[in-house]
Design a protein around this motif. Sequence first.
Motif, PDB file in Angstrom:
ATOM      1  N   SER A  81       0.871  -1.186   0.000  1.00 38.07           N
ATOM      2  CA  SER A  81       0.000   0.000   0.000  1.00 38.07           C
ATOM      3  C   SER A  81       0.906   1.233   0.000  1.00 38.07           C
ATOM      4  O   SER A  81       2.124   1.105   0.032  1.00 38.07           O
ATOM      5  CB  SER A  81      -0.822   0.062   1.283  1.00 38.07           C
ATOM      6  OG  SER A  81      -1.881  -0.823   1.265  1.00 38.07           O
ATOM      7  N   LYS A 114      -2.248  10.052   5.985  1.00 37.42           N
ATOM      8  CA  LYS A 114      -1.818   9.003   5.056  1.00 37.42           C
ATOM      9  C   LYS A 114      -1.360   9.653   3.757  1.00 37.42           C
ATOM     10  O   LYS A 114      -1.981  10.630   3.309  1.00 37.42           O
ATOM     11  CB  LYS A 114      -3.007   8.119   4.681  1.00 37.42           C
ATOM     12  CG  LYS A 114      -3.486   7.162   5.716  1.00 37.42           C
ATOM     13  CD  LYS A 114      -4.721   6.480   5.129  1.00 37.42           C
ATOM     14  CE  LYS A 114      -5.028   5.191   5.811  1.00 37.42           C
ATOM     15  NZ  LYS A 114      -5.924   4.351   5.041  1.00 37.42           N
ATOM     16  N   SER A 169      -5.847  -2.004  -2.049  1.00 39.00           N
ATOM     17  CA  SER A 169      -4.650  -2.836  -2.244  1.00 39.00           C
ATOM     18  C   SER A 169      -4.936  -4.288  -1.875  1.00 39.00           C
ATOM     19  O   SER A 169      -4.310  -5.204  -2.402  1.00 39.00           O
ATOM     20  CB  SER A 169      -3.485  -2.320  -1.391  1.00 39.00           C
ATOM     21  OG  SER A 169      -3.169  -1.014  -1.772  1.00 39.00           O
ATOM     22  N   ASP A 170      -5.875  -4.487  -0.976  1.00 39.05           N
ATOM     23  CA  ASP A 170      -6.307  -5.854  -0.636  1.00 39.05           C
ATOM     24  C   ASP A 170      -6.785  -6.591  -1.884  1.00 39.05           C
ATOM     25  O   ASP A 170      -6.582  -7.786  -2.027  1.00 39.05           O
ATOM     26  CB  ASP A 170      -7.515  -5.818   0.326  1.00 39.05           C
ATOM     27  CG  ASP A 170      -7.133  -5.410   1.731  1.00 39.05           C
ATOM     28  OD1 ASP A 170      -5.939  -5.452   2.061  1.00 39.05           O
ATOM     29  OD2 ASP A 170      -8.048  -5.047   2.506  1.00 39.05           O
TER      30      ASP A 170
HETATM   31  N1  ASP Z   1      -3.710   3.653  -0.095  1.00 37.77           N
HETATM   32  C1  ASP Z   1      -5.065   3.376  -0.417  1.00 37.77           C
HETATM   33  C2  ASP Z   1      -5.973   3.878   0.692  1.00 37.77           C
HETATM   34  O1  ASP Z   1      -5.523   4.550   1.609  1.00 37.77           O
HETATM   35  C3  ASP Z   1      -5.300   1.939  -0.719  1.00 37.77           C
HETATM   36  C4  ASP Z   1      -4.895   0.965   0.340  1.00 37.77           C
HETATM   37  O2  ASP Z   1      -4.216   1.315   1.292  1.00 37.77           O
HETATM   38  O3  ASP Z   1      -5.277  -0.205   0.236  1.00 37.77           O
HETATM   39  O4  ASP Z   1      -7.153   3.654   0.649  1.00 37.77           O
END
Ligand code: ASP
Length: 439
Positions: free
Chosen positions: A37, A48, A186-187
């Motif tokens: 991710s 994030k 990402s899952d």
């Molecule tokens: N980085 C993306 C999110 O924050 C996707 C992930 O982390 O799975 O949603």
Amino acid sequence: MKKVVKFGGSSLANAEQFQKVGDIIRSDESRRYVVPSAPGKRFDEDIKVTDMLYGCYDAASKGEDITEKINAIKARYYEIIKGLGLSLSLEEEFKKIDEDFRAQAGIQYAASRGEFLNGKIMAAYLGYDFVDAASVIRFDKAGNLEAEETNKLLSKKLSKSQHAVIPGFYGACADGTVKTFSRGGSDVTGSLVAKAIHADIYENWTDVSGFLVTDPRIVHNPEPIEAITYRELRELSYMGATVLHEDAIFPVRKEGIPINIRNTNSPEDKGTLIVESTCKKPKFTITGIAGKKGFCSINIEKSMMNSEIGFGRKVLQVFEDQGISFEHVPSGIDTMTVYVHQDEFEEKEQQVIAGIHRLVQPDFVEMESDLALIAVVGRGMKSQRGTAGRIFSALAHANVNVKMIDQGSSELNIIIGVENRDFEKAVRAIYDIFVLTRI
Ligand code: ASP
């Protein structure tokens, strides 16, 4: 043995976390395909990288100067690169990102750069091949995944790589336009990669040691779930237990590949194994308890309803016409109750009531709001006598009034309706009777 390992944002938030991830991967040579991710939060108030990118792109599309915002994102990556002692430069990549943002290349492209850049670092750190997800995960123009094409592209590409890093969360249309999955996606990438390479297992590394029997905000330090079936998981996630993106299940489930939820900060824990079916007996009769507040019930009564063919269809038609989905429909001889989400229902309440009066001429309609639904889920309940009895005696002892009971014939779950204010108390009472007594 081939494993696909996906690491979430908190597992990759800084160099220290990256090192833990490196140790995990190097400790098992079958961990050959890695899906990262974007860097997540390093501390509670942190932002994030994906959210920084959304913010930055938003500013760019308003014509604001984004230099500072881009630099802040760059700093996050260089902190990791320096901390790992790598000599990697991302200057070219950032130059391109800066240009693309100013040229308004699209919000999904913007968000995808978080994973793209982290993938570059991960590949350099591990010495694995970097495979750009844009070349192997295919979307159609409307942004829906093209599953078959993706599977073909992925298998072909990865058959040439013994070890590869494939960034999560995004892919592209045939013309190269970058698209992303919904948040947490990402899952899904990890699951698609696992399917394509026929992995023996899909390890999904996060910051919790798997699923817990219930919400730790309600019960202090609940027991972990060792093994759960896809069907049980579906029931629990629908009711609010979230660790994994919903769309991550389908690709691996069809192939019979188990998912193992693991904790990067506690790699010695076994985590939760999600499987299609298992003969392993669950530790307790129930596998998990989840629930949600904010429902309301519409109770419709009409004498002789029982013999009026089409009554139920007409009632549900009214909800369908108003675009409201229903949760449960328990019924009696002359009554039918429809449970719906309160926020969805409130705006359309009067239209629904009028529609019901028009279509089925009830004797009366009664509504109740501020209700909560609790799902008690477990494959161990099947053919086991006394489960319902224990739940309801526990609730009675806790002074909780049960408003609704719904058990499907699959015997996989029992749904209980209570008042919002009894929700936490009810969950605790059910947890205690099954888990604390260890039966
Ligand atoms: N980085 C993306 C999110 O924050 C996707 C992930 O982390 O799975 O949603």
